[in-house]
Design a protein around this motif. Structure first.
Motif, short mmCIF file in Angstrom:
data_model
loop_
_atom_site.label_atom_id
_atom_site.label_comp_id
_atom_site.label_asym_id
_atom_site.label_seq_id
_atom_site.Cartn_x
_atom_site.Cartn_y
_atom_site.Cartn_z
N GLU A 114 -3.52 -11.20 1.56
CA GLU A 114 -2.78 -9.96 1.33
C GLU A 114 -3.51 -9.01 0.38
O GLU A 114 -3.64 -7.82 0.65
CB GLU A 114 -1.39 -10.32 0.78
CG GLU A 114 -0.48 -9.12 0.64
CD GLU A 114 0.85 -9.54 0.02
OE1 GLU A 114 1.34 -10.64 0.36
OE2 GLU A 114 1.38 -8.77 -0.80
N ARG A 115 -4.01 -9.56 -0.72
CA ARG A 115 -4.71 -8.72 -1.68
C ARG A 115 -5.97 -8.11 -1.08
O ARG A 115 -6.30 -6.94 -1.31
CB ARG A 115 -5.08 -9.54 -2.92
CG ARG A 115 -5.91 -8.74 -3.91
CD ARG A 115 -6.68 -9.66 -4.84
NE ARG A 115 -5.83 -10.26 -5.86
CZ ARG A 115 -5.53 -9.65 -7.00
NH1 ARG A 115 -5.97 -8.43 -7.25
NH2 ARG A 115 -4.79 -10.26 -7.89
N ALA A 116 -6.67 -8.91 -0.30
CA ALA A 116 -7.91 -8.44 0.31
C ALA A 116 -7.61 -7.33 1.32
O ALA A 116 -8.31 -6.32 1.38
CB ALA A 116 -8.64 -9.60 0.99
N MET A 117 -6.57 -7.52 2.11
CA MET A 117 -6.19 -6.50 3.08
C MET A 117 -5.80 -5.21 2.36
O MET A 117 -6.16 -4.11 2.80
CB MET A 117 -5.04 -7.04 3.95
CG MET A 117 -4.58 -6.12 5.06
SD MET A 117 -5.87 -5.50 6.18
CE MET A 117 -6.22 -6.96 7.15
N LEU A 118 -5.11 -5.35 1.24
CA LEU A 118 -4.75 -4.17 0.44
C LEU A 118 -6.01 -3.44 -0.02
O LEU A 118 -6.07 -2.20 0.02
CB LEU A 118 -3.89 -4.61 -0.76
CG LEU A 118 -3.42 -3.50 -1.70
CD1 LEU A 118 -2.51 -2.52 -0.97
CD2 LEU A 118 -2.68 -4.09 -2.91
N SER A 119 -7.03 -4.17 -0.45
CA SER A 119 -8.30 -3.55 -0.86
C SER A 119 -8.89 -2.75 0.29
O SER A 119 -9.40 -1.63 0.10
CB SER A 119 -9.32 -4.61 -1.29
OG SER A 119 -8.90 -5.29 -2.43
N ALA B 14 0.82 -1.21 0.00
CA ALA B 14 0.00 0.00 0.00
C ALA B 14 0.86 1.27 0.00
O ALA B 14 0.59 2.20 -0.76
CB ALA B 14 -0.94 0.00 1.21
N VAL B 15 1.89 1.30 0.83
CA VAL B 15 2.73 2.52 0.88
C VAL B 15 3.57 2.65 -0.39
O VAL B 15 3.90 3.75 -0.82
CB VAL B 15 3.63 2.60 2.13
CG1 VAL B 15 2.79 2.77 3.39
CG2 VAL B 15 4.53 1.38 2.26
N SER C 44 -11.62 -11.12 -2.70
CA SER C 44 -10.51 -10.32 -2.18
C SER C 44 -10.49 -8.93 -2.82
O SER C 44 -9.91 -8.00 -2.29
CB SER C 44 -9.18 -11.04 -2.40
OG SER C 44 -8.80 -10.97 -3.76
N ARG C 45 -11.13 -8.79 -3.98
CA ARG C 45 -11.17 -7.47 -4.62
C ARG C 45 -12.25 -6.57 -4.05
O ARG C 45 -12.33 -5.39 -4.38
CB ARG C 45 -11.39 -7.61 -6.13
CG ARG C 45 -10.19 -8.20 -6.82
CD ARG C 45 -10.45 -8.43 -8.28
NE ARG C 45 -9.34 -9.13 -8.88
CZ ARG C 45 -8.29 -8.53 -9.43
NH1 ARG C 45 -8.24 -7.22 -9.47
NH2 ARG C 45 -7.32 -9.24 -9.94
N HIS C 46 -13.13 -7.14 -3.23
CA HIS C 46 -14.22 -6.34 -2.68
C HIS C 46 -14.14 -6.27 -1.16
O HIS C 46 -15.12 -5.98 -0.50
CB HIS C 46 -15.56 -6.94 -3.09
CG HIS C 46 -15.66 -7.21 -4.54
ND1 HIS C 46 -15.66 -6.20 -5.47
CD2 HIS C 46 -15.72 -8.36 -5.24
CE1 HIS C 46 -15.73 -6.73 -6.67
NE2 HIS C 46 -15.76 -8.03 -6.56
N ASN C 47 -12.99 -6.59 -0.61
CA ASN C 47 -12.88 -6.62 0.85
C ASN C 47 -12.91 -5.21 1.42
O ASN C 47 -12.35 -4.29 0.84
CB ASN C 47 -11.59 -7.32 1.25
CG ASN C 47 -11.49 -7.49 2.75
OD1 ASN C 47 -12.48 -7.81 3.41
ND2 ASN C 47 -10.31 -7.25 3.29
N GLY C 48 -13.54 -5.09 2.58
CA GLY C 48 -13.58 -3.80 3.26
C GLY C 48 -14.98 -3.25 3.35
O GLY C 48 -15.58 -2.92 2.33
N ALA C 49 -15.52 -3.17 4.57
CA ALA C 49 -16.84 -2.59 4.78
C ALA C 49 -16.69 -1.40 5.72
O ALA C 49 -15.83 -1.40 6.60
CB ALA C 49 -17.78 -3.64 5.39
#
Lengths: 343, 343
Positions: free
Chosen positions: B312-317, B37-38, B289-294
């Motif tokens: 990892e990808r999901a957390m990045l999302s 992310a950074v 994983s591309r739609h993670n995050g509410a």
């Protein structure tokens, strides 16, 4: 296939009555599906209930095992059940159910107003003693096994006691239909931990955990419906209806995207042609018309609710399901064992 | 992409704090996603909250824009929120939220216990005045548009008043995130007719119909979530959570079946290779994983709940979503307009 007669036993004749007027697509779909159903199943007779002139015109030369019973009225899709109950005693729906009560048919199929079908079902065909409310149950496909889910919309404010009764009926239904000795029964919840869920679900879980005759396995989540984790999943009708339709929505979205991909250009069309044979099972699994037909569980007779907008193939699926439940004597088998469980 | 800086305006620095210890997969996933992310976003700084020694080992040489804040405790996934609230004030979750309250970060991401995150969120970061309960909101993909759905599990017994407030917050959120002037707001129900649904939904519908400032379009069903019928769909958290997970379950089932079809034999593998480029969008759409995050909506700060088992990808999302909400100043924009609507 749809008839378990291949073991050599004699196939008993079955009569199914169909509310021919109530669906969104009208009587033409019902008549076409009925003709296919009697042609593929020599033991089947069908009674079409509706406006005789219209049905006769659609039937053309007719069929020896299809007869028509006149019904002057139709229950509208958005009609209040209480209104239908009072004013539509001569509707195709009410008369179709009466034929089951009177022994002229063993099962009934309707694509009409769900609430009205439940209301007429309760008053015309009796319920199992002790059962408070009927539930709508459906066998949904998954990766390996299949899973009976109920309630799918009959009741929108189920108490813990209601949920408990759905679980009993669902367990007996799974035993009768899938010949499972001890079906795994679960409650649908927002998590698997004990502390999750609302009051009704937690109380129902407590009741089920104390019931020796049911193989209660605890909570499952929405994603578990397709993972062969449970054979029977129980929930309130508001939750079940929305979950089922959301699942159907995802499947529909994916079919549409796949159709787009396989028609976008020449390459897409070519790959689509090559892929069709190997993704056939997948497309079948997603095709809602192959899974049409939900059981009104709790009534002492076979009543199958079809999707309102069922096409011919879907209506045929619903008729087959009615035949299957009659052949397997599902209501009798549930009734016999329910007594013991309710004690 | 994830940052709307392409219009030439100066990009403001953003600091996101991450509860690095609470997810099912441990801190390694969080650290790897943070590094990505950074690297992809030069304006982003990250504060990782957790056990320093463990995080330092995972970070190896470190990164100038990632710093660590020590937290001795972790909230367990199955811990009662009330227990966490009392005994886990020094948890990575509580400290991460405190950093937002204290202005050291503008947003927080956690993959931990949802109930505890809500409880700590309400006590550490304040709620909008007048809002009774926060709701979990998510942008779900559909054929054309996208749709904000809430509540997805924060509250399991929402009153009509709660549903009304979710609708207000959802409408403002859709305005802020998707720049929609008058988002179409709908209530999730078991049918589109007025008579359908339970008491709470019918009452909420009545309240929304009388609210001039919201573009309320009535009821939608589960299948409508993917049909670009509404921009905001409101429901109780029990219903929303189960609907969402059922939809994810169907998508997962279809992915698995497609994988099976495209690996079963040589022909399947060949067709799979040819098909991959044209069904890529479909696979992306189905990839959770591309739609993670509410979003935890109702708090005066950006708090993003990640799936507990995010990779990892999901957390990045989820991190990207936190950045986006900070850049769009979602909490400030909701707060400013909520006052008028609550009158």
């Amino acid at each position: 296939m749809h008839r378990p007669e291949s073991d050599g036993r004699t196939v008993k004749p079955v009569t199914i009555t169909i509310d021919a007027m109530s669906g969104d697509r009208g009587a033409a779909v019902v008549v076409a599906a009925s003709l296919r159903a009697v042609r593929e199943n020599e033991a089947l007779s069908i009674v079409l209930v509706g406006i005789r002139s219209e049905l006769e015109a659609l039937l053309r030369e007719g069929h020896a095992r299809i007869r028509i019973v006149e019904a002057a009225d139709v229950v509208r899709m958005n009609e209040r059940p209480s209104h239908a109950l009072r004013h539509k005693k001569n509707s195709s729906m009410a008369i179709a159910l009466s034929l089951v009560r009177d022994g002229e048919a063993q099962g009934c199929v309707s694509a009409g107003n769900t609430g009205a079908l439940m209301a007429f079902g309760r008053t015309i065909i009796r319920m199992y003693p002790g059962i408070e409310r009927p539930a709508i149950a459906k066998l949904i496909p998954s990766l390996r096994g299949r899973c009976h889910v109920l309630d799918l919309g009959a009741n929108v404010d189920s108490t813990a006691e209601n949920l408990y009764q759905y679980a009993l009926m669902g367990s007996l239904m799974a035993s009768a239909i899938c010949s499972q000795a001890e079906p795994r029964v679960a409650l649908l919840n927002v998590g698997e931990e004990e502390i999750k869920g609302n009051e009704q679900v937690r109380l129902a879980s407590h009741m089920l955990a104390q019931c020796d005759t049911i193989n209660y396995i605890g909570y499952v989540e929405g994603s578990d419906l397709f993972r062969d984790v449970a054979d029977v999943v129980v929930c309130d009708g508001f939750v079940g209806n929305i979950a089922l339709k959301t699942g159907e929505g995802v499947a529909g979205l994916l079919i549409e995207l796949m159709e787009q991909a396989f028609t976008r250009n020449l390459y897409g069309r070519l790959v689509g042609l090559l892929a069709r044979p190997i993704i056939g099972r997948l497309l079948q699994l997603m095709d809602p018309s192959r899974h049409n037909g939900a059981s009104l569980l709790g009534l002492q007779g076979v009543v199958i609710k079809s999707h309102g907008n069922a096409n011919e193939r879907a209506m045929l699926s619903a008729i087959r399901q009615a035949v299957r439940e009659v052949e397997l004597e599902v209501p009798r088998r549930i009734n016999e064992r329910l007594d013991d469980l309710m004690l």
